[in-house]
Design a protein around this motif. Sequence first.
Motif, short mmCIF file in Angstrom:
data_model
loop_
_atom_site.label_atom_id
_atom_site.label_comp_id
_atom_site.label_asym_id
_atom_site.label_seq_id
_atom_site.Cartn_x
_atom_site.Cartn_y
_atom_site.Cartn_z
N GLU B 245 12.10 14.90 -24.09
CA GLU B 245 12.48 14.90 -22.67
C GLU B 245 13.02 13.53 -22.25
N LEU B 246 12.37 12.47 -22.75
CA LEU B 246 12.80 11.12 -22.37
C LEU B 246 14.22 10.87 -22.84
N PHE B 247 14.54 11.36 -24.05
CA PHE B 247 15.88 11.12 -24.56
C PHE B 247 16.91 12.02 -23.90
N LYS B 248 16.45 13.19 -23.45
CA LYS B 248 17.37 14.11 -22.77
C LYS B 248 17.62 13.65 -21.34
N GLU B 249 16.54 13.28 -20.70
CA GLU B 249 16.67 12.97 -19.28
C GLU B 249 15.81 11.77 -18.87
N PRO B 250 16.25 10.56 -19.21
CA PRO B 250 15.49 9.39 -18.76
C PRO B 250 15.61 9.25 -17.25
N LEU B 251 14.51 8.98 -16.57
CA LEU B 251 14.54 8.96 -15.11
C LEU B 251 14.54 7.55 -14.53
N HIS B 252 13.74 6.69 -15.10
CA HIS B 252 13.66 5.34 -14.54
C HIS B 252 14.94 4.56 -14.88
N PRO B 253 15.48 3.80 -13.93
CA PRO B 253 16.72 3.07 -14.21
C PRO B 253 16.58 2.11 -15.39
N TYR B 254 15.38 1.58 -15.61
CA TYR B 254 15.21 0.68 -16.75
C TYR B 254 15.30 1.45 -18.07
N THR B 255 14.70 2.65 -18.09
CA THR B 255 14.79 3.46 -19.30
C THR B 255 16.24 3.84 -19.56
N LYS B 256 16.97 4.17 -18.51
CA LYS B 256 18.39 4.51 -18.67
C LYS B 256 19.14 3.34 -19.29
N LEU B 257 18.79 2.15 -18.81
CA LEU B 257 19.44 0.96 -19.35
C LEU B 257 19.12 0.81 -20.84
N LEU B 258 17.86 1.04 -21.19
CA LEU B 258 17.48 0.94 -22.61
C LEU B 258 18.25 1.94 -23.45
N MET B 259 18.33 3.18 -22.92
CA MET B 259 19.01 4.24 -23.66
C MET B 259 20.47 3.90 -23.88
N SER B 260 21.08 3.33 -22.88
CA SER B 260 22.52 3.05 -23.00
C SER B 260 22.77 1.91 -23.98
N SER B 261 21.71 1.19 -24.34
CA SER B 261 21.93 0.06 -25.24
C SER B 261 21.66 0.41 -26.70
N ILE B 262 21.32 1.69 -26.96
CA ILE B 262 21.15 2.08 -28.37
C ILE B 262 22.52 2.10 -29.02
N PRO B 263 22.69 1.39 -30.14
CA PRO B 263 24.01 1.38 -30.76
C PRO B 263 24.37 2.76 -31.32
N ASN B 264 25.61 3.15 -31.15
CA ASN B 264 26.05 4.41 -31.70
C ASN B 264 26.92 4.14 -32.92
N PRO B 265 26.53 4.71 -34.07
CA PRO B 265 27.28 4.39 -35.29
C PRO B 265 28.68 5.00 -35.33
N ASN B 266 28.94 6.00 -34.52
CA ASN B 266 30.25 6.66 -34.56
C ASN B 266 31.20 5.97 -33.59
N PRO B 267 32.29 5.35 -34.13
CA PRO B 267 33.18 4.59 -33.23
C PRO B 267 33.91 5.48 -32.23
N ARG B 268 34.06 6.78 -32.53
CA ARG B 268 34.75 7.68 -31.58
C ARG B 268 33.93 7.88 -30.32
N ASN B 269 32.59 7.81 -30.52
CA ASN B 269 31.73 8.02 -29.37
C ASN B 269 31.41 6.72 -28.63
N ARG B 270 32.16 5.69 -28.99
CA ARG B 270 31.84 4.40 -28.38
C ARG B 270 32.05 4.48 -26.87
N LYS B 271 31.02 4.03 -26.19
CA LYS B 271 31.18 4.00 -24.73
C LYS B 271 31.06 2.56 -24.29
N LYS B 272 31.57 2.35 -23.11
CA LYS B 272 31.50 0.99 -22.61
C LYS B 272 30.05 0.71 -22.20
N LEU B 273 29.54 -0.43 -22.64
CA LEU B 273 28.17 -0.77 -22.32
C LEU B 273 28.09 -1.15 -20.85
#
Lengths: 270, 324
Positions: B245-273
């Motif tokens: 659930e946490l990975f599907k729907e993080p609720l706290h803004p800090y958790t969201k920030l943490l989630m967005s900082s997980i590196p994604n190995p696929n360059p096509r899925n690269r999103k702007k940090l």
Amino acid sequence: MRKNKMATLGAFIVIAIVIIGILAPIISPYDPNAQDLYNSLEGPSLKHPFGVDLYGRDILSRVIWGARISLSISFTAVLLSGMLGIMLGAIAGYFGGIIDEIIMRIFDMLLSFPDILLAIAIVAILGPGKLNLILALTIYSLPQFARITRGSVISEKNNEYVDAARLMGENDISILFRYILPNCISPIIVQGTMRMATAILVISGLGFLGLGIQPPTPEWGTDLSVARTYLRVAPHMGIFPGLAIFITVMGFNFFGDGLNDALNPRLKDR
Amino acid sequence: MNQYNNPIIEVKNLLKEFDVIKGFWAKKAKIKAVNDVSFTINEGEAVGLVGESGCGKTTTGRILVRLMEPTAGKIIFAGKDISILKGNKLKQLRRELQMVFQDPFSSLNPRMTVYDILKRPLEIFKIAKTSEEKKQIALKALQDVGLKSEHLTRYPHEFSGGQRQRIAIARALILKPRFVVLDEPTSALDVSVQAQILNLLRNLRKEYSFTYLLISHDLSVVRFLSDKIMVMYMGKLVEVAPTSELFKEPLHPYTKLLMSSIPNPNPRNRKKLKLIEGDIPSLLNPPPGCFFAPRCPLRTPECDKTFPKLREVKKGHLVACFKV
């Protein structure tokens, strides 16, 4: 490379002196106290390679027996002060707080006396003699051992293996003696070797001042002090005991330096 | 989530303060490394504790296994308050609570062979009588972590980092503890070795059936090894939720920030940090309200007044934020 050779030389000297000291009764050519007043102050000869002293005693034999005296006293004193100093230093370092403060302030007091003065003061109070000399040297070396041990205990006790040991149900005594102290042993051994050198120096220093081993027992410092009066007519009387002190102290110092390099991985590449 | 409902550890209002000396003349200051933290871990559950460096994760773990005393608060282990235990009772408790440390290079005594390391707990708790028995148990523990019998007589310096961590795990599990704190068990290891250790831990969990708290700053590690995740920020829990659930729907803004900082190995899925402004406030001088407010995109005046309480927004999903 050069340093390595010096350490080997030091080890060689130390081993040689120890063997000489142990085998003194066998290898010394004469009784160190046998007098021969007809040949008083005679210089080195084939019969007496180091010459004879004022009473015609063979100086080679006295130097050999002197090694036995110096080594046995300094070794006993270093061992005693080592055991006590390691215990107190380890307790101070491990438990910290008020225990640490009390133990270390007492040692600071002892350390505030200039080197040999403390030994002189103790012997002056207790009177000369072998036992008092050992006692004086023990007290004199105690703070050094305590400080070195305390320092390494403090740095070792922050390792996670200490926490792990505590989680295993180990008690403080066991953690200190089974885990921490075995990891502190190398600087302590180095310190012990260095203290041997200082102790030998102090023994002969006190002997020279008439506060150490009393004549006629053969002791390098005491003999040197007698030789001082005859330096012009019979320099050999002083040269050989003096050389013995010099070589022994140098040997222990080189050996200690070498051990320090060998046991301290951080210095290995230098 | 419902498969675990028998609490093994309950932490209530845990507080740990450290003295900090600011300067020679200044008075001693106190920082709250763990600040009013409460949570429950159920028997058999694997709980992850994440947060950035210095947020109090390790301190929490060390208090749980009683390597540190809490300043205030209770720890109930199997129905008993263990935060006040001393002497022999504490020693008996040690059997049930163990920890795997972060740095395998400092957690093994360099002067003991592997056998000595594994044998000591058996001797202390008088688990095996004969030396033959001890050897059997030690060997079993060693084989369970994937090492061989010839390793028993070796010293720690003869092993690689991963092997050392295996030894540390064997040591922690040899007493068959009920609860284990894994304090960043892989962060000191190479990436390739990390995976091996993570798989090992996963398998051991089944075999030894222990409950654990996994402390990490690495979200992917926590995701792999935990059923429930707690997010910590500056000594406070800000979000607790089941892993999926946490990975599907993080609720706290800090958790969201943490989630967005997980590196994604696929360059096509690269999103702007998404960068956020501001630094972590100092623990010496924390903000009056929510500690995250100075960096939070959802900040309102309310956030600067009080720290929001952890409240349940969905079943099993707790968040400390006014804006959720």
